[in-house]
Scaffold this active site. Structure first.
Site, PDB file in Angstrom:
ATOM      1  N   GLN A 167       0.825  -1.205   0.000  1.00 29.74           N
ATOM      2  CA  GLN A 167       0.000   0.000   0.000  1.00 29.74           C
ATOM      3  C   GLN A 167       0.861   1.258   0.000  1.00 29.74           C
ATOM      4  O   GLN A 167       0.344   2.356  -0.193  1.00 29.74           O
ATOM      5  CB  GLN A 167      -0.900   0.015   1.239  1.00 29.74           C
ATOM      6  CG  GLN A 167      -1.940  -1.093   1.275  1.00 29.74           C
ATOM      7  CD  GLN A 167      -2.693  -1.125   2.588  1.00 29.74           C
ATOM      8  OE1 GLN A 167      -2.703  -2.145   3.267  1.00 29.74           O
ATOM      9  NE2 GLN A 167      -3.329  -0.032   2.976  1.00 29.74           N
ATOM     10  N   PHE A 198      -6.117  -3.775   3.485  1.00 37.58           N
ATOM     11  CA  PHE A 198      -6.794  -3.476   4.755  1.00 37.58           C
ATOM     12  C   PHE A 198      -5.858  -2.870   5.795  1.00 37.58           C
ATOM     13  O   PHE A 198      -6.124  -2.931   6.990  1.00 37.58           O
ATOM     14  CB  PHE A 198      -7.469  -4.730   5.328  1.00 37.58           C
ATOM     15  CG  PHE A 198      -8.367  -5.440   4.367  1.00 37.58           C
ATOM     16  CD1 PHE A 198      -9.495  -4.805   3.865  1.00 37.58           C
ATOM     17  CD2 PHE A 198      -8.096  -6.731   3.949  1.00 37.58           C
ATOM     18  CE1 PHE A 198     -10.334  -5.445   2.970  1.00 37.58           C
ATOM     19  CE2 PHE A 198      -8.924  -7.379   3.055  1.00 37.58           C
ATOM     20  CZ  PHE A 198     -10.044  -6.744   2.560  1.00 37.58           C
ATOM     21  N   GLU A 202       0.536  -1.576   4.609  1.00 42.20           N
ATOM     22  CA  GLU A 202       0.932  -0.174   4.669  1.00 42.20           C
ATOM     23  C   GLU A 202       2.409  -0.062   5.030  1.00 42.20           C
ATOM     24  O   GLU A 202       3.175   0.607   4.354  1.00 42.20           O
ATOM     25  CB  GLU A 202       0.083   0.578   5.685  1.00 42.20           C
ATOM     26  CG  GLU A 202       0.383   2.064   5.737  1.00 42.20           C
ATOM     27  CD  GLU A 202      -0.559   2.826   6.651  1.00 42.20           C
ATOM     28  OE1 GLU A 202      -0.211   3.960   7.046  1.00 42.20           O
ATOM     29  OE2 GLU A 202      -1.641   2.313   6.982  1.00 42.20           O
ATOM     30  N   ARG A 280      -5.086   7.660  17.123  1.00 39.68           N
ATOM     31  CA  ARG A 280      -6.432   7.691  16.554  1.00 39.68           C
ATOM     32  C   ARG A 280      -7.445   7.063  17.509  1.00 39.68           C
ATOM     33  O   ARG A 280      -8.602   7.474  17.547  1.00 39.68           O
ATOM     34  CB  ARG A 280      -6.481   7.006  15.188  1.00 39.68           C
ATOM     35  CG  ARG A 280      -7.810   7.226  14.466  1.00 39.68           C
ATOM     36  CD  ARG A 280      -7.788   6.655  13.059  1.00 39.68           C
ATOM     37  NE  ARG A 280      -7.126   7.514  12.102  1.00 39.68           N
ATOM     38  CZ  ARG A 280      -7.751   8.404  11.331  1.00 39.68           C
ATOM     39  NH1 ARG A 280      -9.053   8.600  11.470  1.00 39.68           N
ATOM     40  NH2 ARG A 280      -7.085   9.118  10.448  1.00 39.68           N
ATOM     41  N   ARG A 312      -7.915  -1.543   8.903  1.00 43.89           N
ATOM     42  CA  ARG A 312      -9.082  -0.709   8.570  1.00 43.89           C
ATOM     43  C   ARG A 312      -9.744  -0.115   9.821  1.00 43.89           C
ATOM     44  O   ARG A 312     -10.281  -0.830  10.657  1.00 43.89           O
ATOM     45  CB  ARG A 312     -10.084  -1.567   7.806  1.00 43.89           C
ATOM     46  CG  ARG A 312     -11.143  -0.809   7.057  1.00 43.89           C
ATOM     47  CD  ARG A 312     -12.005  -1.797   6.305  1.00 43.89           C
ATOM     48  NE  ARG A 312     -12.821  -1.160   5.274  1.00 43.89           N
ATOM     49  CZ  ARG A 312     -13.489  -1.849   4.341  1.00 43.89           C
ATOM     50  NH1 ARG A 312     -13.405  -3.174   4.317  1.00 43.89           N
ATOM     51  NH2 ARG A 312     -14.229  -1.226   3.455  1.00 43.89           N
ATOM     52  N   ALA A 479      -5.825   5.459   5.498  1.00 42.07           N
ATOM     53  CA  ALA A 479      -6.511   6.537   6.216  1.00 42.07           C
ATOM     54  C   ALA A 479      -7.762   7.023   5.496  1.00 42.07           C
ATOM     55  O   ALA A 479      -8.222   8.128   5.741  1.00 42.07           O
ATOM     56  CB  ALA A 479      -5.570   7.714   6.473  1.00 42.07           C
ATOM     57  N   GLU A 683     -12.961   3.344   5.503  1.00 47.25           N
ATOM     58  CA  GLU A 683     -12.937   2.837   6.874  1.00 47.25           C
ATOM     59  C   GLU A 683     -14.223   3.016   7.673  1.00 47.25           C
ATOM     60  O   GLU A 683     -14.577   2.141   8.467  1.00 47.25           O
ATOM     61  CB  GLU A 683     -11.776   3.503   7.635  1.00 47.25           C
ATOM     62  CG  GLU A 683     -10.418   3.064   7.140  1.00 47.25           C
ATOM     63  CD  GLU A 683      -9.297   3.891   7.744  1.00 47.25           C
ATOM     64  OE1 GLU A 683      -8.556   3.363   8.585  1.00 47.25           O
ATOM     65  OE2 GLU A 683      -9.167   5.065   7.360  1.00 47.25           O
TER      66      GLU A 683
END
Length: 733
Positions: A167, A198, A202, A280, A312, A479, A683
């Site tokens: 990703q 998902f 990343e 987050r 996710r 994100a 998401e």
């Protein structure tokens, strides 16, 4: 001439490496080379946020599956056989798999996070109802269809081209350059599309690319490594499990006056993206509710598990689950339906979040009210009550799940993108962006953006692979911001070319205002006039006049900022809202259950592609239900993954998805910071699945109102059965 790599990984979760014997493996016919940490020319380091993760173990192993050696052979079968011949002597050390235990002995991956608003201590003195409790949510395996993998090819000038299932192409490029001790311009990363991500690709795609690149660097031959499913399950990180504590206070009218929470994140053996995920969690700790006084603390705990990573929702779901558990606990204690407290405290326009940002174009109330009215929730509740009265062995449950999710990377610097556009002399168009297609439909949206800008059909646009040479310094596709960032950069590039074409045609047609030239249906026309020219003719004319038909677009999200020391600011471009109504039926004899329906009102803005967006809602919802019900990751005290294959780790199949899923598009204009006002949809829908847990809990309470179930997800059939019959279900079953 391609060679195949395979990792020899640690068989114990924590220990000191005394000796490594590769003699038998080296002598196996077909083995080309066995690579250890001493063979790395650059840094033995793949940590992203924090440099705490070696590519290959040196003196110590920290989790089962930690790479120690890389075997390179003429076939993957030979490489697999060679790994079985390697002998490693390890002295075991204490293994910690529980985040609270890690916290208590001071094993943290990063500094704790503290964030507060108002004065909770004073607010609790004004509360009529005060509840305290614990909640935990389990991990989740990504189960992307395509496992981790990479393929490195030497370019002949000591540079390397890598095809990676990632990703984040730039993250791969940067990591490989660090490991090889070279500059980033010597590493080219190319991604066509990947078979799911998902969040699992990343950052965690980078080590596998670094391994094949290292082998290619040493051997000057192409090297491929695609993990087997069992390897992927054992060696890669998951969604972070959390253990949490909460305290919630309400006044006599059920207004939530104060909320406190402590989150203990199981980060695994290295930081990976855990600090960002934790942040987050804090930002989404109050979900879709206005709470005037909040005080939360969060800890990323270092355990002897594979480093957990993005998934996710990126920490948001774990925070929301705790808030929903606290509200459910309060409703049970007070003796009112949970939805009464939920509705009473929904966000309104101009309400301040914990992090200081205020709501703009807040749709929390609108989504809730439209869902309640359109799906006739009051009638459903009466119907469920009547059903439960006459069915002693089957009980239905209903839960509402509001969602508010912020869109942007919480690391402000990552909110930027670039795009490259070429209009060729025959009128065809080629576009390159930093977006990675992984099944979410972003490629379709990028083609739509370019086609719409130029007034062409989709078939006139060719989307190139995502390549670090064409588009550099990209943020990962994550994100929920991929379409916004890359779409706006692409639009910028298209508009640069359009501006040149408009000026040219205005001169050609003797028009004073170039803005009256528009492009639509394959033609350039004068707005309100008679001038007209075919697109291809206009491009040929521009080519003859030596006009630049290429452009590089750039976009950086405006307004957003955050003070990392206080966690105050404006971290999100906008928020996405929605409400889901979930109903289930529980077999009270067996503990089995099924979901009868999920009915959703979702804030799409002005959807760019309703079909793609609907697919994201359905997929995210089912993935969230899976996390809350079926998907149980089990590690024993030795750090061994006991649910390490798809026979005993269950994801939702056709028999476990809701019988009916209905999605209504909230009528709203959308945000200017969303691409063409089409709000992000990757998401947010996953959080609807949290309602599945509480629908089941409510059905259980209809059968046994005195149940003492802990707020422990996932709500497996085993937990349901024990809860039905009053068997105490402790946290971390």
């Amino acid at each position: 001439g391609t060679l195949f790599a395979k990792v020899y990984a640690a068989k114990v979760a924590h220990g000191i490496i005394n000796n490594i014997d590769i003699t038998k493996a080296e002598n196996l016919p077909g083995v080309i080379r066995i690579i250890g940490h001493k063979d790395i020319p650059g840094q033995n380091q793949v940590g992203g946020i924090i440099a705490d993760e070696p590519l290959l173990a040196e003196k110590e192993v920290d989790f089962i599956g930690m790479p120690i050696m890389i075997v390179v052979a003429e076939s993957d079968v030979i490489a697999h056989h060679a790994c079985q011949l390697i002998e490693v002597d390890i002295t075991p050390k204490k293994v910690i798999v529980d985040p609270v235990e890690a916290y208590e002995v001071g094993h943290l991956l990063s500094d704790p996070i503290h964030c507060k608003k108002g004065d909770t201590t004073a607010a609790f003195t004004n509360c009529k109802y005060i509840l305290e409790g614990e909640a935990e949510s389990g991990g989740q395996e990504h189960v992307y269809l395509e496992t981790q993998g990479a393929y490195a090819i030497p370019n002949g000038d000591r540079s390397i081209k890598i095809f990676s299932s990632t990703q984040g192409p730039t993250a791969v490029q940067r990591t490989v350059a660090k490991v090889l001790g070279c500059t980033m311009n010597q590493i080219e990363v190319d991604v066509n599309r990947i078979g799911g991500g998902f969040g699992g690709k990343e950052d965690q795609a980078s080590p596998w690319a670094a391994m094949v690149a290292l082998a290619t660097h040493l051997l000057d031959r192409p090297v491929k490594y695609i993990l087997e499913r069992g390897e992927d399950l054992q060696m890669t990180g998951k969604r972070h499990p959390y253990k949490s504590r909460y305290k919630i206070g309400l006044d006599a009218e059920y207004n939530i006056l104060a909320f406190e929470a402590q989150y203990f994140q199981n980060g695994g053996a290295a930081a990976d993206l855990s600090p960002a995920v934790l942040q987050r969690t804090v930002f989404h700790s109050t979900n879709s509710y206005f709470v005037p006084n909040v005080n939360v603390s969060a800890y990323s705990c270092r355990t002897n598990l594979p480093p957990n990573t993005a998934f996710r929702g990126f920490g948001g779901p774990q925070g929301m689950f705790v808030m929903e558990a606290a509200i459910h606990h309060a409703a049970r204690s007070i003796g009112v339906p949970t939805h009464v407290i939920q509705e009473k405290n929904l966000l309104t326009e101009g309400a301040a979040f914990l992090y200081g940002q205020k709501t703009e174009d807040c749709e929390a109330q609108n989504c809730w009210q439209q869902a309640r009215l359109n799906y006739e929730v009051d009638k459903q509740l009466v119907s469920i009550e009547k059903y439960n009265e006459v069915h002693p062995n089957h009980k239905k449950g209903l839960a509402l799940m509001p969602v508010c999710f912020g869109i942007s990377f919480t690391n402000t610097m990552m909110n930027n993108a670039r795009a490259l556009v070429h209009v060729y002399s025959d009128g065809s168009v080629g576009i390159s962006t930093g977006a990675i297609e992984m099944g979410q439909g972003v490629s379709s949206k990028m083609i739509q953006v370019a086609a719409g800008a130029f007034g062409l059909s989709n078939v006139d646009i060719k989307l190139e692979t995502t390549n670090t040479t064409r588009v550099a310094n990209t943020s990962p596709s994550a994100a929920s911001a991929t379409a916004d960032l890359n779409g706006k950069a692409l639009l910028d590039a298209c508009e640069q070319i359009l501006s040149r074409l408009k000026i040219m045609l205005a001169k050609t047609w003797n028009i004073n205002d170039a803005d009256t030239v528009i492009f639509h249906n394959g033609q350039a026309t004068e707005l309100g006039g008679t001038k007209k020219m075919d697109w291809k003719e206009a491009i040929e004319l521009a080519f003859q006049q030596r006009i630049n038909l290429s452009a590089k677009g750039h976009y950086a999200t405006p307004r957003i900022h955050i003070d990392r020391t206080t966690l105050q600011g404006h971290p999100f471009a906008y928020h996405v809202y929605g409400t889901a109504i979930l109903t289930c039926t529980v077999d009270c004899i067996r503990g089995n259950y099924e979901f009868d329906a999920v009915e959703i009102v979702h804030d799409f803005g002005t959807s760019l592609n309703p079909a793609v967006d609907l697919g994201q809602i359905e997929g995210g919802l089912v993935q969230g239900i899976g996390w809350m019900t079926l998907e149980e990751l089990i590690y024993n005290k030795k750090g061994e993954l006991k649910s390490g294959n798809l026979a005993n780790y269950k994801i939702p199949d056709i028999y476990s998805v809701p019988k009916t899923v209905q999605v209504q598009y909230l009528e709203t204009i959308g945000s200017d910071l969303a691409i063409l006002k089409s709000k992000a949809v990757g998401e947010p829908p996953l959080m609807y699945g949290i309602g599945a847990y509480f629908a089941l809990y409510n059905a259980i309470m209809s059968f046994n109102p005195e149940t003492k179930m802990a707020y422990s997800a996932p709500m497996t059939a085993e937990k349901v059965l024990m809860g039905l019959y009053g068997v105490s279900v402790p946290l971390s079953v």
